[in-house]
Design a protein around this motif. Sequence first.
Motif, PDB file in Angstrom:
ATOM      1  N   LEU A 161       0.790  -1.221   0.000  1.00  0.00           N
ATOM      2  CA  LEU A 161       0.000   0.000   0.000  1.00  0.00           C
ATOM      3  C   LEU A 161       0.827   1.276   0.000  1.00  0.00           C
ATOM      4  O   LEU A 161       0.551   2.168  -0.786  1.00  0.00           O
ATOM      5  CB  LEU A 161      -0.997   0.009   1.152  1.00  0.00           C
ATOM      6  CG  LEU A 161      -1.946   1.196   1.151  1.00  0.00           C
ATOM      7  CD1 LEU A 161      -2.757   1.216  -0.142  1.00  0.00           C
ATOM      8  CD2 LEU A 161      -2.861   1.152   2.336  1.00  0.00           C
TER       9      LEU A 161
ATOM     10  N   TYR B 275       0.442   4.162  -2.661  1.00  0.00           N
ATOM     11  CA  TYR B 275      -0.011   5.474  -2.192  1.00  0.00           C
ATOM     12  C   TYR B 275       0.889   6.590  -2.707  1.00  0.00           C
ATOM     13  O   TYR B 275       0.471   7.735  -2.790  1.00  0.00           O
ATOM     14  CB  TYR B 275      -0.048   5.486  -0.664  1.00  0.00           C
ATOM     15  CG  TYR B 275      -0.542   6.777  -0.070  1.00  0.00           C
ATOM     16  CD1 TYR B 275      -1.874   7.144  -0.165  1.00  0.00           C
ATOM     17  CD2 TYR B 275       0.334   7.642   0.566  1.00  0.00           C
ATOM     18  CE1 TYR B 275      -2.331   8.333   0.385  1.00  0.00           C
ATOM     19  CE2 TYR B 275      -0.111   8.840   1.116  1.00  0.00           C
ATOM     20  CZ  TYR B 275      -1.440   9.174   1.022  1.00  0.00           C
ATOM     21  OH  TYR B 275      -1.889  10.345   1.556  1.00  0.00           O
TER      22      TYR B 275
ATOM     23  N   ALA C 193      -5.098  10.130   3.519  1.00  0.00           N
ATOM     24  CA  ALA C 193      -4.854   8.920   4.296  1.00  0.00           C
ATOM     25  C   ALA C 193      -6.163   8.325   4.804  1.00  0.00           C
ATOM     26  O   ALA C 193      -6.349   7.102   4.783  1.00  0.00           O
ATOM     27  CB  ALA C 193      -3.918   9.228   5.461  1.00  0.00           C
TER      28      ALA C 193
ATOM     29  N   ILE D 198      -7.883   6.587   1.916  1.00  0.00           N
ATOM     30  CA  ILE D 198      -7.238   5.304   1.616  1.00  0.00           C
ATOM     31  C   ILE D 198      -7.652   4.254   2.649  1.00  0.00           C
ATOM     32  O   ILE D 198      -7.968   3.115   2.301  1.00  0.00           O
ATOM     33  CB  ILE D 198      -5.700   5.463   1.583  1.00  0.00           C
ATOM     34  CG1 ILE D 198      -5.265   6.257   0.357  1.00  0.00           C
ATOM     35  CG2 ILE D 198      -4.998   4.112   1.644  1.00  0.00           C
ATOM     36  CD1 ILE D 198      -5.508   5.559  -0.964  1.00  0.00           C
TER      37      ILE D 198
ATOM     38  N   PRO E 192      -2.110   4.244   5.272  1.00  0.00           N
ATOM     39  CA  PRO E 192      -0.998   4.265   4.314  1.00  0.00           C
ATOM     40  C   PRO E 192       0.388   4.575   4.900  1.00  0.00           C
ATOM     41  O   PRO E 192       1.334   4.754   4.156  1.00  0.00           O
ATOM     42  CB  PRO E 192      -1.412   5.348   3.325  1.00  0.00           C
ATOM     43  CG  PRO E 192      -2.280   6.247   4.099  1.00  0.00           C
ATOM     44  CD  PRO E 192      -2.997   5.373   5.075  1.00  0.00           C
TER      45      PRO E 192
END
Length: 98
Positions: free
Chosen positions: A7, A11, A79, A82, A90
């Motif tokens: 991730l 990201y 964040a 996500i 992340p």
Amino acid sequence: MAKKKKLPLAYKPLGFVLGWTSGTLAGLAFQKTWKAIRHEDDAPDALDRDRGWGEILLAAAVQGAIFAVVRSAVDRAGATAIERSTGVWPADQKGGRD
């Protein structure tokens, strides 16, 4: 576990776009703030001979504060988005970008 390791790499492109966007938003916010404070379109530059130390340092402090707040808000929103979409934060448990 593999998802958590992949991730942060996934990201990075999103983080780059968010960083660019936050810089643009912060620049616009600073221009509007400076105009409201000093009623001038252009903020002083450090190399502007016609401006005094106080005015230059005030502009730098205001600009820095605005950039920090906008960058943190955009990073946090990204964040959070996500995490909501993937279930994974992340960043490492320890923390942030720096």
